[in-house]
Structures are given as structure tokens and as C-alpha cells.
Design a protein around this motif. Structure first.
Motif, PDB file in Angstrom:
ATOM      1  N   ARG A  96      24.232  35.387 -37.987  1.00 46.42           N
ATOM      2  CA  ARG A  96      23.883  34.758 -36.718  1.00 46.42           C
ATOM      3  C   ARG A  96      22.834  35.591 -36.008  1.00 46.42           C
ATOM      4  NH1 ARG A  96      28.316  32.612 -32.377  1.00 46.42           N
ATOM      5  NH2 ARG A  96      28.647  31.253 -34.183  1.00 46.42           N
ATOM      6  N   ILE A 169      24.017  30.236 -36.547  1.00 43.09           N
ATOM      7  CA  ILE A 169      23.147  29.991 -35.400  1.00 43.09           C
ATOM      8  C   ILE A 169      21.910  30.879 -35.497  1.00 43.09           C
ATOM      9  CG2 ILE A 169      22.940  30.208 -32.884  1.00 43.09           C
ATOM     10  CD1 ILE A 169      25.913  29.511 -32.710  1.00 43.09           C
ATOM     11  N   THR A 323      28.915  26.202 -29.449  1.00 42.92           N
ATOM     12  CA  THR A 323      29.216  27.634 -29.542  1.00 42.92           C
ATOM     13  C   THR A 323      30.649  27.905 -29.104  1.00 42.92           C
ATOM     14  OG1 THR A 323      28.396  29.843 -28.957  1.00 42.92           O
ATOM     15  CG2 THR A 323      28.426  28.190 -27.200  1.00 42.92           C
TER      16      THR A 323
END
Length: 448
Positions: A96, A169, A323
Motif C-alpha cells: 500500500r 491502495i 478504506t
């Protein structure tokens, strides 16, 4: 000491040993408390110290990532890789890139990954990594230089049979390509199975891009079918507008649902006629712009600042795909008040523990992240299989395997919940089913 007291003491010890890591504390509490019914029936996991071992990562790696921006200025970020548990296979979990990334978030994600990977039924352990680097607003060359610097350290710790990172992400096909290219150069070896989420020409799997979003919807569809329900004719709200959200929207639309809203970090768009998927993909995947651009293409749609406000929209099914902790207790109460019948987590732990309690208390069908968003890592493991065999399966073959994996995850979670007296509680069921496989493997391998 009774089981509940033992678990509570262990949770407190984790907090003491890992101060300030609130996200990590939350997932430890959520998982361990849900295991109490199993531990009471099978005390061997306590007697053999499995819990004390499983909450401690096997390895924590933190490193400096220096790189040069387009203005010739030296920038420095921090890199992480948490290799949490390898009892059933090599560490597996995404990278991420986001400014909020810290040790707590990576440990929380890595711990969740242990059980998510176990639930897939595939031989993959749990790990996670990333950096506080923010790819937004960076040029392709800046992102390439950062990825190359990041891999200059990471390559020492990963391998096809050791640790296999993927995207998350801020890490998509572009970033994976740069990372893989640097790994290949450093190792002088085409180890295609060392990273997943690769481009199709160099070892990627068809259906990987769609996997997490599709998998989420396949799981929720199974959950609905159990109650003689379906997506057909249902109003759906999906938070996020990245990879997971986009392909969840696509699959919901294919199954007859009407997705009326999606979001990004700036706010959300509401379109009573249904989100136009082609427009969304153009804005987010091609132009890489903010979700507010959607209203320039569809004048009947409206943009509202503040992504949290998306949960005030009445809907039958909510799919949080943005998220962690995006649905708090107030948002959960609002969803319940507005008549939500099902919530499926597409992001990692998007609902707070208090929010989950609200859903369960009000008999809302609830699909927890470690079960419902396992589709991405499942197809990553299928990508590893294809790399090992040096062949490529068709989109349809991968998609069918994904659908069966998600169906099995649902059934295993449901059956575990029923076995230990928590019928309908997939939070408890998925934790027990995922934990038991890993814990039994740990016991079989000795005190390591």
C-alpha cells in the motif's frame, strides 16, 4: 484463569508491547474475542501458546526509501514489510502506497491477511507492506524512481517461495510493473511468481483486476441467496471509486442491482439513474481525476463533499470499498434506520467494531472483510499457480474458480459459526474457520 480472562489479558499485553498502534489493537481484539467459543471447546490452542505466537509477526522490516523528484530534490519515505505468518504457505499480501501508512496499519492489514488467505483454501501465508509515499500528483517518472528505490531493499526479503507481494491502495499495474522490472534487474532472473497483479504480457492473470470487486459481490450474493434474496432490483451504495469499487459496481449491475452512489476522498456522487460505469472508468482509470468530474458528464447527478456522508443515502445494500473505519457507529445506525438489509465489506476492515455490533444487533446480513474481500488474494494465488506451471488460464476459467472460492469461503464461515453456537454471525465464523487451519498447521510444525 477462564478463557475470556486469558484472551483479555493477551489483548492488553499486545497493547503494552505495541504502544500507539490503534489499528493493530482493534483487529487483535476483534479476532481474539471472536475465537473464545473455539478456545473453550479446544483448549489445546491456549495450552500450546498458539495465540501468543500468532499475534507476533515472524518478521518486521522497516527501511528508508530515498528518491529524486522531477525538480532534482531528494525525497525520503519509509518502507514496510510485515511477514506475519508462514504456517500454510509463503507470505502473501499487498503493498500500500498512501501517506497514512504506518507500522500499525501494516500490522493490522498483515494480521487480517493471515486469516483471509487461510479462508481461500489456497496455500498462502499472511503478510503486508507498503510506504507512506503518496502517488497522487506524481509523474510516471517520479513513481518509477520511487518504486525502483523501494525494490532496492525489498528484493532482499521476497521470493516465489518466501514472500509474494501484490498491489493495494496506490499500487496498481503501473507500480507493479516498475517494481517487477527492478526486481528482475537486481536478481538477473525472471521469477514471474515473485509479484502478483502483473501485466498480462509478463505473467499476469486474466480477471485479477476484477477479482476483489467481483469476489465481494459473489460472496454477498451467496449471503443473500441463503435468505431467498438477490441483487435484482435492489438499491446499492458503493463507497470508493478505485479498483475494488469499480468492479463491484460492474458485477452488481450485471446481477440487476442499481448502484446510485460512489465516492473518493473528496466526496461522493449520487446518480438516481444509476452510476454510469463507462464514465467512472474514464475519470478514474484514464484521466485519474476526482469523482466530482462525473457531474460534467451527467447533469442529473450531484456531487457532495465529504465521503463519509455517502452512508446517509438510503439503500438496500451497502458495499464499503474505500478504506478502514469508514463506517462508524453513527453511520451504521443511519444505514439501519434507512432500511439496509445487507452490508458487504470490500475494503479492509471498513466498519468499526461498534458499527459491526450495530449491524449484528439489528439482524443486518453482514459480510466481514477477511471473508468477503478475499477475491483479490485468491486470484493472486491463482496467478502464482499459473506462473509455476508456465501457462495462462482464460478469463472465464479464472472467474469460475473465483466464484467457487468465494462460495466455499461463505459456506465454511457459515458452518463454523453454526458449529460454535453463533448462527448467522459471519464475523465469528470467518475468524474461527481461518484461524483453525493456520493454528493446526502451527501445532503440527512444532514451537517455531
Amino acid at each position: 484463569m477462564d478463557t475470556k480472562s486469558y484472551v483479555n489479558k493477551l489483548i492488553e499485553n499486545v497493547k503494552i508491547k505495541n504502544p500507539g498502534e490503534t489499528e493493530f489493537h482493534a483487529t487483535i481484539k476483534e479476532v481474539l474475542t471472536s475465537l473464545i467459543p473455539l478456545l473453550e471447546k479446544e483448549p489445546k490452542y491456549i495450552e500450546e501458546g498458539v495465540l501468543e505466537r500468532i499475534v507476533e509477526p515472524e518478521r518486521q522490516i522497516m527501511f528508508r526509501v530515498p528518491w529524486v523528484d522531477d525538480n532534482g530534490k531528494i525525497q525520503v519515505n519509509r518502507g514496510f514489510r510485515i511477514e506475519f505468518n508462514s504456517a500454510i504457505g509463503p507470505y502473501k499480501g499487498g503493498l500500500r502506497f498512501h501517506p497514512t501508512v504506518n507500522l500499525s496499519i501494516i500490522k493490522f492489514l498483515g494480521f487480517e491477511q493471515i486469516f483471509k488467505n487461510s479462508l481461500t483454501g489456497l496455500p498462502i501465508g499472511g503478510g503486508k507492506g507498503g510506504s507512506d509515499f503518496d502517488p497522487k500528483g506524481k509523474s510516471d517518472r517520479e513513481i518509477m524512481r520511487f518504486c525502483q528505490s523501494f525494490m532496492n531493499e525489498l528484493y532482499r526479503h521476497i521470493g516465489e517461495n518466501t514472500d509474494v507481494p501484490a498491489g493495494d491502495i496506490g499500487v496498481g499495474g503501473r507500480e507493479i510493473g516498475y517494481l517487477f522490472g527492478q526486481y528482475k534487474k537486481l536478481k538477473n532472473s525472471f521469477d514471474s511468481g515473485v509479484l502478483t497483479g502483473k501485466g498480462i504480457p509478463y505473467g499476469g492473470s486474466l480477471a485479477r483486476t476484477e477479482a476483489t470487486g467481483y469476489g465481494l459481490v459473489y460472496f454477498v450474493d451467496e449471503m443473500l441467496k441463503d435468505k431467498d434474496l438477490s441483487f435484482e432490483g435492489k438499491t446499492v451504495v458503493v463507497s470508493g471509486s478505485g479498483n475494488v469499487a469499480t468492479y463491484a459496481i460492474q458485477k452488481v449491475q450485471e446481477l440487476g442491482g442499481l448502484v446510485v452512489a460512489c465516492s473518493d476522498s473528496t466526496g461522493y456522487v449520487y446518480d438516481e439513474n444509476g452510476i454510469n460505469l463507462n464514465t467512472l472508468k474514464e475519470i478514474k482509470e484514464v484521466q485519474r481525476k476526482r469523482i466530482s468530474e462525473y457531474t460534467k458528464y451527467h447533469y442529473t447527478a450531484k456531487f457532495v463533499e465529504g465521503s463519509q456522508n455517502i452512508w446517509t443515502i438510503p439503500c438496500d445494500i451497502a458495499l464499503p470499498c474505500a478504506t478502514q473505519n469508514e463506517i462508524n457507529i453513527d453511520a451504521a445506525k443511519t444505514l439501519v434506520k434507512n432500511g439496509v438489509i445487507a452490508v458487504g465489506e470490500g475494503a479492509n476492515m471498513p466498519s468499526t467494531l461498534e458499527a459491526i455490533d450495530v449491524f449484528l444487533e439489528n439482524k443486518v446480513l453482514f459480510a466481514p472483510a477477511k471473508a468477503s474481500n478475499a477475491g483479490g488474494v485468491a486470484v493472486s494465488a491463482l496467478e502464482m499457480s499459473q506462473n509455476s506451471m508456465r501457462l495462462a488460464w482464460s478469463f472465464e476459467e479464472v472467474d469460475e474458480r473465483l466464484k467457487n472460492i468465494m462460495k466455499n469461503i461463505y459456506n465454511n464461515s457459515k458452518n463454523a459459526a453454526e458449529t460454535y453456537g453463533f448462527e448467522g454471525n459471519l464475523v465469528v465464523g470467518s475468524n474461527i474457520a481461518g484461524f483453525k487451519k493456520v493454528a493446526d498447521a502451527m501445532l503440527a510444525q512444532g514451537i517455531i
